[in-house]
Design an enzyme around this catalytic site. Structure first.
Site, PDB file in Angstrom:
ATOM      1  N   ASP A  51       0.752  -1.390   0.202  1.00  0.00           N
ATOM      2  CA  ASP A  51       0.595  -0.046   0.051  1.00  0.00           C
ATOM      3  C   ASP A  51       1.157   1.483  -0.330  1.00  0.00           C
ATOM      4  O   ASP A  51       1.890   1.757   0.867  1.00  0.00           O
ATOM      5  CB  ASP A  51      -0.910  -0.115   1.151  1.00  0.00           C
ATOM      6  CG  ASP A  51      -2.439   1.038   1.088  1.00  0.00           C
ATOM      7  OD1 ASP A  51      -2.162   2.223   0.527  1.00  0.00           O
ATOM      8  OD2 ASP A  51      -3.539   0.997   2.216  1.00  0.00           O
ATOM      9  N   TYR A 150     -11.779  13.490  -8.081  1.00  0.00           N
ATOM     10  CA  TYR A 150     -10.907  13.357  -8.359  1.00  0.00           C
ATOM     11  C   TYR A 150      -9.950  14.690  -9.708  1.00  0.00           C
ATOM     12  O   TYR A 150      -8.425  14.668  -9.655  1.00  0.00           O
ATOM     13  CB  TYR A 150     -12.116  12.119  -9.487  1.00  0.00           C
ATOM     14  CG  TYR A 150     -10.437  11.263  -9.994  1.00  0.00           C
ATOM     15  CD1 TYR A 150      -9.708  10.408 -10.027  1.00  0.00           C
ATOM     16  CD2 TYR A 150     -10.118  12.159 -11.816  1.00  0.00           C
ATOM     17  CE1 TYR A 150      -8.129  10.136 -10.802  1.00  0.00           C
ATOM     18  CE2 TYR A 150      -9.227  11.047 -12.426  1.00  0.00           C
ATOM     19  CZ  TYR A 150      -8.586  10.461 -12.393  1.00  0.00           C
ATOM     20  OH  TYR A 150      -7.413   9.293 -12.964  1.00  0.00           O
ATOM     21  N   GLU A 192     -14.685   0.607 -15.195  1.00  0.00           N
ATOM     22  CA  GLU A 192     -14.384   0.235 -16.416  1.00  0.00           C
ATOM     23  C   GLU A 192     -14.631   2.208 -16.508  1.00  0.00           C
ATOM     24  O   GLU A 192     -15.999   2.762 -16.667  1.00  0.00           O
ATOM     25  CB  GLU A 192     -14.846  -0.862 -17.376  1.00  0.00           C
ATOM     26  CG  GLU A 192     -16.724  -0.591 -17.023  1.00  0.00           C
ATOM     27  CD  GLU A 192     -17.784  -0.748 -15.874  1.00  0.00           C
ATOM     28  OE1 GLU A 192     -19.080  -1.696 -16.283  1.00  0.00           O
ATOM     29  OE2 GLU A 192     -16.904  -1.203 -14.967  1.00  0.00           O
ATOM     30  N   LYS A 201     -21.092  -4.152 -23.713  1.00  0.00           N
ATOM     31  CA  LYS A 201     -22.155  -4.302 -23.520  1.00  0.00           C
ATOM     32  C   LYS A 201     -22.388  -4.076 -25.371  1.00  0.00           C
ATOM     33  O   LYS A 201     -23.538  -5.851 -25.553  1.00  0.00           O
ATOM     34  CB  LYS A 201     -22.921  -2.558 -23.780  1.00  0.00           C
ATOM     35  CG  LYS A 201     -22.704  -2.056 -22.596  1.00  0.00           C
ATOM     36  CD  LYS A 201     -22.739  -1.174 -22.070  1.00  0.00           C
ATOM     37  CE  LYS A 201     -23.255  -0.118 -20.601  1.00  0.00           C
ATOM     38  NZ  LYS A 201     -23.757   1.028 -20.725  1.00  0.00           N
ATOM     39  N   ARG A 221     -16.603  12.923 -26.689  1.00  0.00           N
ATOM     40  CA  ARG A 221     -14.732  12.604 -25.649  1.00  0.00           C
ATOM     41  C   ARG A 221     -13.819  11.854 -26.744  1.00  0.00           C
ATOM     42  O   ARG A 221     -14.148  12.286 -28.343  1.00  0.00           O
ATOM     43  CB  ARG A 221     -14.745  11.546 -24.259  1.00  0.00           C
ATOM     44  CG  ARG A 221     -15.888  11.352 -23.796  1.00  0.00           C
ATOM     45  CD  ARG A 221     -15.534  12.208 -22.271  1.00  0.00           C
ATOM     46  NE  ARG A 221     -15.668  12.823 -21.196  1.00  0.00           N
ATOM     47  CZ  ARG A 221     -17.373  14.004 -21.215  1.00  0.00           C
ATOM     48  NH1 ARG A 221     -17.545  14.194 -21.663  1.00  0.00           N
ATOM     49  NH2 ARG A 221     -17.645  13.515 -20.109  1.00  0.00           N
TER      50      ARG A 221
END
Length: 327
Positions: A51, A150, A192, A201, A221
């Site tokens: 870690d 984030y 993911e 999918k 994107r």
């Protein structure tokens, strides 16, 4: 003498591929992560499980002056992980702690410099509201207004690495990754990213069936294939330019178009079912003017060529899982 490299996050998608690339170049490589790579054996000469939030462990793995150190380790995932708000405290605490620890131990080991993987998520939300004209030039980062915690952590850590350059004479390099994808990446389970989710999918859908898409599918994107990401990463690490610089593709598509490309690769005719879900910004696309100017290089591979390789790999995973479930 053989050159040495330390790859933090070597059990992850980009880190695992980076280890392979460095081994092909003749490096002795130590990989570090909480886990081994899930889809392929690591090619690292030494792999330490531990870690990086633990200072003592960081001191153990940075036990020498490595020629190159790549810090890719982070608490991260796709939109379903980053944008729900449920993981904000963990994302910020875990990733910031890793960066603080690794910078400290590497500077004390007199490591010349480190590569740090930031993210396009640190760009201001207000510059990415128009899906057709997002502004992701490097100098648009301020005034800061990332669309997620984030992104805020990535922005803080960028400044941290560059502060170590100024105050400790290090040669850290900072890249802003834009949606990296390819084989051996996370493809299910909630962490993911869009290309892998779409490939899964489509692989699971029957011809003439449907795939679910979060939102209206007009959000845009750009997606960069893993081999191009590695090339940009290594070129930046060994350059005289500290960054931050975008490492991404300029081939912008809507999510609807992404589905169409993958369905065409699979040879399936599919209907799109738009459902509510976390979306992030409306538009994001890499601006590659600076990387072209500073490194004399920028990514050139097409989205489709990368998706063909990625879909083939994910389709195999889907079929393998289906056989296991039926057994």
């Amino acid at each position: 003498m053989t050159k040495t490299a330390l790859v933090c996050g070597a059990g992850g998608f980009i880190g695992g591929h980076l280890v392979k690339r460095l081994k092909r170049e003749g490096f002795w490589v130590r990989g570090v992560d909480l886990k081994f790579p899930p889809y392929a054996d690591t090619e690292a000469d030494d792999f330490a499980i531990g870690d990086l939030r633990d200072q003592y462990f960081c001191r153990q793995i940075a036990d020498r002056r490595f020629d190159e150190v790549y810090q890719l380790a982070a608490d991260m995932g796709g939109a379903g992980y980053i944008f729900t708000g449920e993981h904000d405290a963990d994302v910020m605490h875990n990733s910031a702690t890793i960066n603080l620890n690794m910078l400290d131990v590497c500077q004390k080991r007199n490591v010349r410099g480190m590569f740090y993987s930031s993210s396009a998520c640190m760009y201001p939300e207000h510059n990415q509201m128009d899906p057709n004209n997002p502004n992701c030039a490097e100098d648009s980062a301020y005034p800061a207004n990332p669309d997620s915690e984030y992104g805020w952590e990535k922005l803080f850590s960028e400044r941290l690495y560059l502060a170590y350059n100024r105050n400790h004479g290090m040669r850290n390099r900072v890249a802003r990754y834009h949606n990296i994808f390819g084989p051996e990446g996370t493809w299910d389970g909630g962490k993911e990213k869009a290309p892998a989710a779409v490939c899964r999918k489509v692989a699971q859908a029957t011809n003439g069936g449907e795939v679910e898409i979060w939102g209206d599918g007009t959000q845009t994107r750009s997606f960069l294939y893993i081999d191009e990401c590695l090339e940009g990463t290594i070129r930046l690490t060994r350059s005289e330019f500290e960054g931050p610089v975008n490492v991404g593709s300029e081939e912008m598509v809507t999510i609807n178009q992404l589905v169409d490309i993958v369905a065409d690769i699979a040879g399936k005719r599919l209907h799109k079912k738009h459902i509510p879900g976390p979306l992030g910004v409306r538009g994001r696309n890499s601006d590659n003017r600076l990387i072209g100017q500073k490194l004399g290089w920028k990514p050139s591979a097409t989205l489709r060529s990368g998706l063909e390789k990625t879909y083939e790999w994910i389709e195999r995973q889907v079929h393998r899982n289906a056989k296991r479930a039926a057994a």
